[in-house]
Write a protein that holds these residues in place. Sequence first.
Motif, short mmCIF file in Angstrom:
data_model
loop_
_atom_site.label_atom_id
_atom_site.label_comp_id
_atom_site.label_asym_id
_atom_site.label_seq_id
_atom_site.Cartn_x
_atom_site.Cartn_y
_atom_site.Cartn_z
N THR A 13 0.83 -1.21 0.00
CA THR A 13 0.00 0.00 0.00
C THR A 13 0.86 1.25 0.00
OG1 THR A 13 -1.80 -1.12 1.17
CG2 THR A 13 -1.78 1.28 1.26
N ASP A 14 1.90 1.27 0.83
CA ASP A 14 2.79 2.42 0.86
C ASP A 14 3.59 2.54 -0.43
OD1 ASP A 14 2.11 3.48 3.35
OD2 ASP A 14 3.43 2.10 4.42
N GLN A 15 3.97 1.41 -1.02
CA GLN A 15 4.66 1.47 -2.29
C GLN A 15 3.78 2.08 -3.38
OE1 GLN A 15 6.26 -2.30 -3.46
NE2 GLN A 15 7.76 -2.38 -1.79
N ALA A 16 2.52 1.69 -3.41
CA ALA A 16 1.60 2.24 -4.40
C ALA A 16 1.39 3.74 -4.17
CB ALA A 16 0.27 1.50 -4.34
N ARG B 142 16.40 5.01 -21.75
CA ARG B 142 16.63 4.64 -20.36
C ARG B 142 15.61 5.32 -19.47
NH1 ARG B 142 20.12 2.09 -17.70
NH2 ARG B 142 20.02 3.47 -15.90
N ASP B 143 15.10 4.56 -18.51
CA ASP B 143 14.17 5.07 -17.51
C ASP B 143 14.22 4.08 -16.36
OD1 ASP B 143 11.83 5.57 -15.93
OD2 ASP B 143 10.97 6.67 -17.62
N CYS B 144 14.68 4.52 -15.19
CA CYS B 144 14.90 3.54 -14.12
C CYS B 144 13.59 3.04 -13.51
CB CYS B 144 15.85 4.08 -13.05
SG CYS B 144 15.23 5.44 -12.06
N ARG B 145 12.45 3.66 -13.84
CA ARG B 145 11.17 3.07 -13.44
C ARG B 145 10.97 1.72 -14.12
NH1 ARG B 145 7.09 7.64 -15.20
NH2 ARG B 145 8.52 7.55 -16.99
N ALA C 237 6.04 0.60 -6.77
CA ALA C 237 5.01 -0.20 -7.46
C ALA C 237 5.14 -0.15 -8.97
CB ALA C 237 3.62 0.30 -7.05
N TYR C 238 6.27 0.33 -9.50
CA TYR C 238 6.39 0.46 -10.95
C TYR C 238 6.41 -0.89 -11.66
CZ TYR C 238 7.10 5.47 -10.62
OH TYR C 238 6.92 6.81 -10.39
N GLY C 239 6.83 -1.94 -10.97
CA GLY C 239 6.82 -3.25 -11.60
C GLY C 239 5.43 -3.82 -11.79
N ILE D 70 -0.40 5.77 -15.42
CA ILE D 70 0.13 5.05 -14.26
C ILE D 70 -0.72 5.32 -13.03
CG2 ILE D 70 2.09 4.97 -12.66
CD1 ILE D 70 3.92 5.44 -15.09
N MET D 71 -1.06 6.57 -12.81
CA MET D 71 -1.86 6.90 -11.62
C MET D 71 -3.24 6.28 -11.69
SD MET D 71 -0.80 10.82 -10.58
CE MET D 71 -0.78 11.54 -12.21
N LEU D 72 -3.85 6.27 -12.86
CA LEU D 72 -5.18 5.67 -12.99
C LEU D 72 -5.12 4.16 -12.74
CD1 LEU D 72 -6.48 7.67 -16.07
CD2 LEU D 72 -7.50 7.67 -13.78
#
Length: 515
Positions: free
Chosen positions: A245-248, A379-382, A389-391, A422-424
């Motif tokens: 939850t905190d990661q999201a 390149r984008d480290c996400r 939660a990017y994965g 991403i946010m949606l």
Amino acid sequence: MTSPLQRLAESIGLQLEWTRPGEARVECREDDFFDLATALSGPCVIGDLFATTLAGSPPRLTAVFAAAGDPAWLLLTTTLHAESFTSLTPALHAASWYEREIFEMHGLEPLGHPALSPLRLHDWQERHHPMRRGFEAAERLPHPPHGVRRPSVTGQGVFQLPLGPVRSGPQESAEFLFSSGGEDIVEVDIRLGFKYRAMEARAEGLAVEDVALLAERVAGVSSFANGLGFITAVENALGVEVGPTDQAARTLLAELERLHHHLGVIGRLAEATGLLVASAQYGILKEEVLRTGGRLTGHRYLRGALRVGGLHARLDEPACQQLRTQLEVWRTRAERLRQLLEHTATFRDRLEGTAILNPGYAAEHSLVGPVGRGSGIDRDCRRDHPYQAYGAVEFQVPTEIDGDAEARFRVHAREVGQSLSIMLQLLDRWRDGERSSGQAARRSGSALGWAEAPGGETLHWVEIDQEGRVVRWRARTPAVVNWHPYAHACGSGNNLTDYPVIEASFSLSAAEFDR
């Protein structure tokens, strides 16, 4: 099945030490550091090169590398036996400014560096190095007489035009000396350092919570990303687990910061091309995003929201539903404004062919963020080093190959849509679970943390002692990388009236570089 990084290490005879998932270390002899770093620089991208000089310990060098297709980072470290080391710059151009910073801040000389000159401390005493033992950040800083700056371009009709460091509007403090023969920009001499705050030196001996305040204040445009990079480094060093939850929630806030930054960049581009109505519309959108961040966390720039192990702010279900509705409205308005700009000939004519950084030149400098992606650097480290939660979300990394101001605009505009997506996605699957405790598995340690700031990849290295105090903090922000080729871009066939467009398309933070 071995990873790309493991296969690379085996091919050049390196024994990797996996201190934690996502981070491999190699300790080598000083005599081998140059050869190993140059061998790694071919198949890898150099992310950072920094020094550590602590009382009672010999100086150390650390180089950070990333291999294509591998989510882990490689840290190559050596101990120096003198106040100098062999420069990597002749073999690895991206190391140039890192080595100049090491010489300036730590007094360690990179032998063989082709252009060893100050980056920030232009008025400081020659032997006064802020990161060396005995330096007190609160002491009165020395200011010897300012030396005369002499342009390298001379000739009939050539004149110099100074700009800054004090300027109108929201521009940060930096000085630019333009050499011109009329309208064409022949050369630009950049002078930074007006916002230097000795932040890394001040961090030594402070509690983690106090350094987190510094990290969030590296620059206003990347408060949350730099705070997240530092907090992640602390969590990695101490073995703190963060719940889903905190990661999201952290990912959501990181994208909210990216959104207001990119809207601001496009608004500045519109203003630079005389489209004041478009600039105002983007300004309204940016202000709405900032106010939403303030409602969610108590601060417009999301400061104070982060804590080790989670967040101070709690995003409850009603707040998330309200945000979701707002995101749909923003997506519609942002898309309409993008289409209007792209179909405005006067806008595109001013951007096309302006401040070109070709892909080869960008790769030599290991550029990051929209500036790098506008010149073909994928390149984008996400995506490449997934965190938080990017994965768990799907998104694209927009790239362009033209390398001009129009390409950078297109990257920023497309990233606005990706951030909203991403946010949606996060809100569609939102589950308000228990908060993380922040319980540490270790009392001390060192580790790398990272985040994709709005301007690009930001790396934070931290070392913590048994008392929970920071021994060393290194912050490599995206501006540290992207200021390097800026003067070259300004002089690549542009004229003085192009400069507002150039500056807006790069959107570089002086404070983020000075720190």
